[in-house]
Design a protein around this motif. Structure first.
Motif, PDB file in Angstrom:
ATOM      1  N   TYR A 123      82.505  -2.509  50.274  1.00 24.32           N
ATOM      2  CA  TYR A 123      82.669  -2.862  51.678  1.00 24.32           C
ATOM      3  C   TYR A 123      81.441  -2.450  52.484  1.00 24.32           C
ATOM      4  CZ  TYR A 123      84.519  -3.073  56.388  1.00 24.32           C
ATOM      5  OH  TYR A 123      84.700  -3.376  57.701  1.00 24.32           O
ATOM      6  N   GLY A 124      80.958  -3.371  53.306  1.00 21.85           N
ATOM      7  CA  GLY A 124      79.832  -3.100  54.197  1.00 21.85           C
ATOM      8  C   GLY A 124      79.409  -4.376  54.896  1.00 21.85           C
ATOM      9  N   PRO A 125      78.363  -4.295  55.706  1.00 20.05           N
ATOM     10  CA  PRO A 125      77.879  -5.487  56.409  1.00 20.05           C
ATOM     11  C   PRO A 125      77.428  -6.562  55.417  1.00 20.05           C
ATOM     12  CG  PRO A 125      76.855  -3.482  57.263  1.00 20.05           C
ATOM     13  CD  PRO A 125      77.602  -3.096  56.030  1.00 20.05           C
ATOM     14  N   SER A 126      77.647  -7.811  55.791  1.00 23.30           N
ATOM     15  CA  SER A 126      77.193  -8.941  54.979  1.00 23.30           C
ATOM     16  C   SER A 126      76.449  -9.924  55.876  1.00 23.30           C
ATOM     17  CB  SER A 126      78.387  -9.628  54.311  1.00 23.30           C
ATOM     18  OG  SER A 126      79.143 -10.336  55.277  1.00 23.30           O
ATOM     19  N   GLN A 127      75.933 -10.981  55.281  1.00 21.16           N
ATOM     20  CA  GLN A 127      75.206 -11.994  56.057  1.00 21.16           C
ATOM     21  C   GLN A 127      76.109 -12.725  57.036  1.00 21.16           C
ATOM     22  OE1 GLN A 127      73.642 -14.290  52.802  1.00 21.16           O
ATOM     23  NE2 GLN A 127      71.614 -13.369  53.019  1.00 21.16           N
ATOM     24  N   TRP A 128      77.406 -12.787  56.745  1.00 19.93           N
ATOM     25  CA  TRP A 128      78.312 -13.575  57.570  1.00 19.93           C
ATOM     26  C   TRP A 128      79.331 -12.757  58.349  1.00 19.93           C
ATOM     27  CZ3 TRP A 128      78.297 -13.349  52.300  1.00 19.93           C
ATOM     28  CH2 TRP A 128      79.396 -12.758  51.702  1.00 19.93           C
ATOM     29  N   ALA A 129      79.371 -11.446  58.128  1.00 20.86           N
ATOM     30  CA  ALA A 129      80.389 -10.645  58.819  1.00 20.86           C
ATOM     31  C   ALA A 129      79.908  -9.209  58.986  1.00 20.86           C
ATOM     32  CB  ALA A 129      81.697 -10.664  58.029  1.00 20.86           C
ATOM     33  N   PRO A 130      80.348  -8.536  60.043  1.00 19.18           N
ATOM     34  CA  PRO A 130      79.995  -7.132  60.234  1.00 19.18           C
ATOM     35  C   PRO A 130      80.553  -6.221  59.146  1.00 19.18           C
ATOM     36  CG  PRO A 130      80.911  -8.072  62.256  1.00 19.18           C
ATOM     37  CD  PRO A 130      81.107  -9.080  61.172  1.00 19.18           C
ATOM     38  N   GLY A 131      81.545  -6.705  58.412  1.00 21.17           N
ATOM     39  CA  GLY A 131      82.105  -5.950  57.304  1.00 21.17           C
ATOM     40  C   GLY A 131      82.754  -6.896  56.314  1.00 21.17           C
ATOM     41  N   PHE A 132      82.477  -6.692  55.037  1.00 20.22           N
ATOM     42  CA  PHE A 132      83.041  -7.517  53.971  1.00 20.22           C
ATOM     43  C   PHE A 132      83.111  -6.683  52.701  1.00 20.22           C
ATOM     44  CE2 PHE A 132      82.148  -9.889  50.073  1.00 20.22           C
ATOM     45  CZ  PHE A 132      83.198 -10.801  50.059  1.00 20.22           C
ATOM     46  N   GLY A 133      84.180  -6.837  51.942  1.00 18.29           N
ATOM     47  CA  GLY A 133      84.298  -6.201  50.643  1.00 18.29           C
ATOM     48  C   GLY A 133      85.340  -6.911  49.814  1.00 18.29           C
ATOM     49  N   MET A 134      85.257  -6.739  48.501  1.00 15.12           N
ATOM     50  CA  MET A 134      86.177  -7.404  47.587  1.00 15.12           C
ATOM     51  C   MET A 134      86.520  -6.433  46.464  1.00 15.12           C
ATOM     52  SD  MET A 134      85.432 -11.088  45.942  1.00 15.12           S
ATOM     53  CE  MET A 134      86.742 -12.182  45.507  1.00 15.12           C
ATOM     54  N   LEU A 135      87.808  -6.355  46.137  1.00 17.68           N
ATOM     55  CA  LEU A 135      88.246  -5.456  45.064  1.00 17.68           C
ATOM     56  C   LEU A 135      89.480  -6.013  44.382  1.00 17.68           C
ATOM     57  CD1 LEU A 135      91.012  -3.881  46.168  1.00 17.68           C
ATOM     58  CD2 LEU A 135      89.330  -2.605  47.476  1.00 17.68           C
ATOM     59  N   THR A 136      89.725  -5.512  43.173  1.00 18.51           N
ATOM     60  CA  THR A 136      90.973  -5.791  42.476  1.00 18.51           C
ATOM     61  C   THR A 136      91.728  -4.473  42.425  1.00 18.51           C
ATOM     62  OG1 THR A 136      89.970  -7.564  41.176  1.00 18.51           O
ATOM     63  CG2 THR A 136      92.033  -6.625  40.338  1.00 18.51           C
ATOM     64  N   ASP A 137      92.904  -4.444  43.056  1.00 20.15           N
ATOM     65  CA  ASP A 137      93.633  -3.183  43.180  1.00 20.15           C
ATOM     66  C   ASP A 137      94.260  -2.750  41.862  1.00 20.15           C
ATOM     67  OD1 ASP A 137      96.200  -4.384  42.864  1.00 20.15           O
ATOM     68  OD2 ASP A 137      96.564  -4.468  45.014  1.00 20.15           O
ATOM     69  N   ARG A 138      94.875  -1.598  41.877  1.00 22.44           N
ATOM     70  CA  ARG A 138      95.457  -1.011  40.666  1.00 22.44           C
ATOM     71  C   ARG A 138      96.587  -1.835  40.079  1.00 22.44           C
ATOM     72  NH1 ARG A 138      98.447   4.228  43.361  1.00 22.44           N
ATOM     73  NH2 ARG A 138      96.703   4.220  44.773  1.00 22.44           N
ATOM     74  N   PHE A 139      97.070  -2.847  40.819  1.00 24.48           N
ATOM     75  CA  PHE A 139      98.133  -3.718  40.331  1.00 24.48           C
ATOM     76  C   PHE A 139      97.596  -5.072  39.874  1.00 24.48           C
ATOM     77  CE2 PHE A 139      99.983  -0.717  43.300  1.00 24.48           C
ATOM     78  CZ  PHE A 139     100.953  -0.146  42.490  1.00 24.48           C
ATOM     79  N   GLY A 140      96.274  -5.233  39.887  1.00 20.73           N
ATOM     80  CA  GLY A 140      95.660  -6.472  39.415  1.00 20.73           C
ATOM     81  C   GLY A 140      95.524  -7.556  40.463  1.00 20.73           C
TER      82      GLY A 140
END
Length: 153
Positions: A123-140
């Motif tokens: 998660y952090g700043p991206s080219q298109w948004a002040p914050g962006f991140g992607m994850l797969t949680d412990r449940f898939g």
């Protein structure tokens, strides 16, 4: 007429744990009803599994889930989701997207949801948004968290 959508997740025995975890992340009210509560004999293997579950919060967050009956065939596992060279590569049919108004509020959700998760893009700043991140949680479940940015078109 108002219409809303709610993501409905299908689990294989851990819907209750997943919903309880999502409630700790997003807050709100948790509802879980087991198959046994709907009349399935308590001695059957799925009687304690979730037939209807949801988390709803005052901030607009809503998610539903249930446990697929154990007699149902398992689907083939999708390929893991990765980010390479600015592209998202995946075999999954869906992601859950959570969008907030500030980097701080979304960052706080990220910190909780990331517990036990596989990070796809930190998660952090991206080219298109002040914050962006992607994850797969412990449940898939793969989540995209981002901050709403004004349209610059």
């Amino acid at each position: 007429m108002a219409i809303s959508t709610t993501t409905h997740l299908n689990f294989r025995g851990d819907a209750r744990s997943a919903l309880e975890f999502y409630q700790t992340v997003f807050g709100g009210h948790l509802t879980t009803i087991a198959y046994g509560d709907f009349g399935m004999p308590k001695e059957l293997p799925d009687a304690d599994k979730i037939v209807f579950g949801q988390v709803t919060a005052d901030n607009g967050f809503s998610i539903m889930a249930y446990d697929v009956p154990s007699q149902a065939p398992a689907a083939a596992a999708p390929a893991a989701t990765t980010r390479e060279h600015g592209m998202t590569l995946t075999g999954e049919r869906f992601f859950v997207s959570v969008r907030g108004e500030t980097a701080e509020e979304v960052g706080a959700l990220w910190d909780k949801l990331a517990d036990g998760a596989d990070l796809i893009e930190k998660y952090g700043p991206s080219q298109w948004a002040p914050g962006f991140g992607m994850l797969t949680d412990r449940f898939g479940v793969t989540w995209i968290l981002d901050v709403a940015a004004p349209y610059a078109g």
